[in-house]
Design a protein around this motif. Structure first.
Motif, PDB file in Angstrom:
ATOM      1  N   ASP A 109      -2.451   0.806 -12.603  1.00  0.00           N
ATOM      2  CA  ASP A 109      -3.709   0.682 -11.875  1.00  0.00           C
ATOM      3  C   ASP A 109      -3.568  -0.088 -10.571  1.00  0.00           C
ATOM      4  O   ASP A 109      -4.404   0.044  -9.685  1.00  0.00           O
ATOM      5  CB  ASP A 109      -4.754  -0.037 -12.752  1.00  0.00           C
ATOM      6  N   ARG A 110      -2.538  -0.920 -10.450  1.00  0.00           N
ATOM      7  CA  ARG A 110      -2.426  -1.806  -9.298  1.00  0.00           C
ATOM      8  C   ARG A 110      -1.228  -1.554  -8.409  1.00  0.00           C
ATOM      9  O   ARG A 110      -1.155  -2.082  -7.305  1.00  0.00           O
ATOM     10  CB  ARG A 110      -2.352  -3.266  -9.776  1.00  0.00           C
ATOM     11  N   ILE A 111      -0.275  -0.748  -8.858  1.00  0.00           N
ATOM     12  CA  ILE A 111       0.992  -0.632  -8.137  1.00  0.00           C
ATOM     13  C   ILE A 111       0.808  -0.134  -6.710  1.00  0.00           C
ATOM     14  O   ILE A 111       1.535  -0.524  -5.797  1.00  0.00           O
ATOM     15  CB  ILE A 111       1.969   0.298  -8.925  1.00  0.00           C
ATOM     16  N   ARG A 112      -0.187   0.735  -6.479  1.00  0.00           N
ATOM     17  CA  ARG A 112      -0.394   1.274  -5.139  1.00  0.00           C
ATOM     18  C   ARG A 112      -1.017   0.253  -4.186  1.00  0.00           C
ATOM     19  O   ARG A 112      -1.107   0.514  -2.978  1.00  0.00           O
ATOM     20  CB  ARG A 112      -1.263   2.535  -5.205  1.00  0.00           C
ATOM     21  N   ASP A 113      -1.470  -0.868  -4.719  1.00  0.00           N
ATOM     22  CA  ASP A 113      -2.066  -1.888  -3.858  1.00  0.00           C
ATOM     23  C   ASP A 113      -1.019  -2.676  -3.084  1.00  0.00           C
ATOM     24  O   ASP A 113      -1.374  -3.402  -2.143  1.00  0.00           O
ATOM     25  CB  ASP A 113      -2.893  -2.871  -4.697  1.00  0.00           C
ATOM     26  N   TRP A 114       0.258  -2.551  -3.486  1.00  0.00           N
ATOM     27  CA  TRP A 114       1.301  -3.378  -2.887  1.00  0.00           C
ATOM     28  C   TRP A 114       2.367  -2.503  -2.243  1.00  0.00           C
ATOM     29  O   TRP A 114       2.728  -1.450  -2.762  1.00  0.00           O
ATOM     30  CB  TRP A 114       1.962  -4.269  -3.950  1.00  0.00           C
ATOM     31  N   SER A 115       2.892  -2.974  -1.130  1.00  0.00           N
ATOM     32  CA  SER A 115       4.022  -2.305  -0.483  1.00  0.00           C
ATOM     33  C   SER A 115       5.308  -2.657  -1.231  1.00  0.00           C
ATOM     34  O   SER A 115       5.335  -3.614  -2.016  1.00  0.00           O
ATOM     35  CB  SER A 115       4.134  -2.761   0.975  1.00  0.00           C
ATOM     36  N   PRO A 116       6.410  -1.907  -1.018  1.00  0.00           N
ATOM     37  CA  PRO A 116       7.671  -2.271  -1.678  1.00  0.00           C
ATOM     38  C   PRO A 116       8.115  -3.695  -1.356  1.00  0.00           C
ATOM     39  O   PRO A 116       8.633  -4.400  -2.227  1.00  0.00           O
ATOM     40  CB  PRO A 116       8.654  -1.237  -1.127  1.00  0.00           C
ATOM     41  N   GLU A 117       7.897  -4.136  -0.110  1.00  0.00           N
ATOM     42  CA  GLU A 117       8.285  -5.498   0.258  1.00  0.00           C
ATOM     43  C   GLU A 117       7.468  -6.527  -0.521  1.00  0.00           C
ATOM     44  O   GLU A 117       7.994  -7.553  -0.970  1.00  0.00           O
ATOM     45  CB  GLU A 117       8.077  -5.712   1.767  1.00  0.00           C
ATOM     46  N   GLU A 118       6.176  -6.244  -0.683  1.00  0.00           N
ATOM     47  CA  GLU A 118       5.327  -7.173  -1.422  1.00  0.00           C
ATOM     48  C   GLU A 118       5.692  -7.184  -2.906  1.00  0.00           C
ATOM     49  O   GLU A 118       5.707  -8.244  -3.538  1.00  0.00           O
ATOM     50  CB  GLU A 118       3.868  -6.786  -1.227  1.00  0.00           C
ATOM     51  N   LEU A 119       5.994  -6.016  -3.466  1.00  0.00           N
ATOM     52  CA  LEU A 119       6.430  -5.964  -4.860  1.00  0.00           C
ATOM     53  C   LEU A 119       7.715  -6.767  -5.061  1.00  0.00           C
ATOM     54  O   LEU A 119       7.874  -7.478  -6.056  1.00  0.00           O
ATOM     55  CB  LEU A 119       6.645  -4.518  -5.290  1.00  0.00           C
ATOM     56  N   PHE A 120       8.631  -6.639  -4.112  1.00  0.00           N
ATOM     57  CA  PHE A 120       9.885  -7.393  -4.200  1.00  0.00           C
ATOM     58  C   PHE A 120       9.605  -8.889  -4.250  1.00  0.00           C
ATOM     59  O   PHE A 120      10.159  -9.612  -5.095  1.00  0.00           O
ATOM     60  CB  PHE A 120      10.773  -7.064  -2.997  1.00  0.00           C
ATOM     61  N   ARG A 157       6.300   7.334  -7.106  1.00  0.00           N
ATOM     62  CA  ARG A 157       7.295   8.188  -6.481  1.00  0.00           C
ATOM     63  C   ARG A 157       6.833   8.751  -5.159  1.00  0.00           C
ATOM     64  O   ARG A 157       7.617   9.082  -4.285  1.00  0.00           O
ATOM     65  CB  ARG A 157       7.666   9.345  -7.426  1.00  0.00           C
ATOM     66  N   SER A 158       5.512   8.857  -4.982  1.00  0.00           N
ATOM     67  CA  SER A 158       4.996   9.413  -3.728  1.00  0.00           C
ATOM     68  C   SER A 158       4.887   8.363  -2.646  1.00  0.00           C
ATOM     69  O   SER A 158       4.613   8.666  -1.487  1.00  0.00           O
ATOM     70  CB  SER A 158       3.601  10.013  -3.951  1.00  0.00           C
ATOM     71  N   GLN A 159       5.093   7.085  -3.019  1.00  0.00           N
ATOM     72  CA  GLN A 159       4.963   6.009  -2.036  1.00  0.00           C
ATOM     73  C   GLN A 159       6.236   5.952  -1.210  1.00  0.00           C
ATOM     74  O   GLN A 159       7.340   5.876  -1.714  1.00  0.00           O
ATOM     75  CB  GLN A 159       4.743   4.678  -2.738  1.00  0.00           C
ATOM     76  N   THR A 160       6.074   5.957   0.096  1.00  0.00           N
ATOM     77  CA  THR A 160       7.210   5.896   0.989  1.00  0.00           C
ATOM     78  C   THR A 160       7.332   4.494   1.550  1.00  0.00           C
ATOM     79  O   THR A 160       6.332   3.836   1.811  1.00  0.00           O
ATOM     80  CB  THR A 160       7.045   6.883   2.156  1.00  0.00           C
ATOM     81  N   PRO A 161       8.554   4.019   1.742  1.00  0.00           N
ATOM     82  CA  PRO A 161       8.721   2.649   2.255  1.00  0.00           C
ATOM     83  C   PRO A 161       8.264   2.531   3.693  1.00  0.00           C
ATOM     84  O   PRO A 161       8.249   3.486   4.416  1.00  0.00           O
ATOM     85  CB  PRO A 161      10.236   2.413   2.128  1.00  0.00           C
TER      86      PRO A 161
END
Length: 204
Positions: free
Chosen positions: A155-166, A200-204
């Motif tokens: 539910d929340r993964i799309r709220d963050w960019s890859p850098e923020e997730l890291f 998978r559809s999220q691009t960096p």
């Protein structure tokens, strides 16, 4: 005479531009001077009322201490947070993560590396799934009673960019009970988790 007239014609627009530029600089200096004067007036005003300011600050601090000492505030997880405090924590979280991820660079092709995704799946299953869930798996009911409740990642993964997730995975969240990565120097492991968890559809 013709030459003088032509030269005057050339000088006219240039002189106008110079005059406009000079007027803008003069206006900027005046505004800066006005701002400086207002700041000085504010400092003088505050200095002249320093006893009132110190008194109000001391009263506020004493009130906060007495409120905590009284025991009126419930620390029970069942009572939840006050709405304004919950909004404040959410706002602080968003701003803190955004500020601390400035300068983080995604390693080349790591997010699309099948090997990294597989390694990340293993790390996620062992360290993240009990609280944040996984496809086809129910979250740990004990984790769901935490305050704040760990969000279901889908539910929340799309709220963050890859850098923020890291940054979140590596450092954890101090007031949410989310631990930091057990080996923070192993950035490759953290990026592997990000590679697995991100859509998978999220691009960096």
């Amino acid at each position: 005479s013709t030459t003088d007239s032509g030269g005057g014609g050339l000088r006219g627009p240039r002189a106008k531009r110079d005059a406009d530029s000079s007027a803008r600089r003069r206006g900027l200096r005046e505004r800066l001077q006005e701002l400086d004067d207002n700041l000085r007036d504010l400092l003088v005003h505050l200095a002249s009322h320093w006893r009132l300011i110190v008194g109000l600050s001391a009263a506020t601090l004493a009130g906060a201490v007495l409120f905590a000492w009284s025991g009126v505030y419930s620390v029970a997880a069942t009572s939840g947070h006050y709405p304004f405090f919950r909004l404040f924590l959410s706002f602080a979280l968003d701003k803190s993560v955004a500020a601390h991820t400035v300068g983080i660079r995604i390693p080349a092709e790591v997010l699309e590396d099948p090997g990294a995704v597989r390694r990340g799946a293993g790390h996620y299953q062992g360290g993240c799934a009990p609280c944040h869930g996984a496809p086809g798996e129910a979250r740990n009911p004990i984790a769901r009673r935490m305050l704040p409740e760990p969000p279901y990642l889908g539910d929340r993964i799309r709220d963050w960019s890859p850098e923020e997730l890291f940054w979140i995975v590596r450092h954890g969240i101090k007031y949410a009970g989310m631990p930091s990565w057990v080996a923070p120097e192993r950035e490759d492991e953290v990026w592997a988790v990000v590679a697995f968890a991100r859509p998978r559809s999220q691009t960096p």
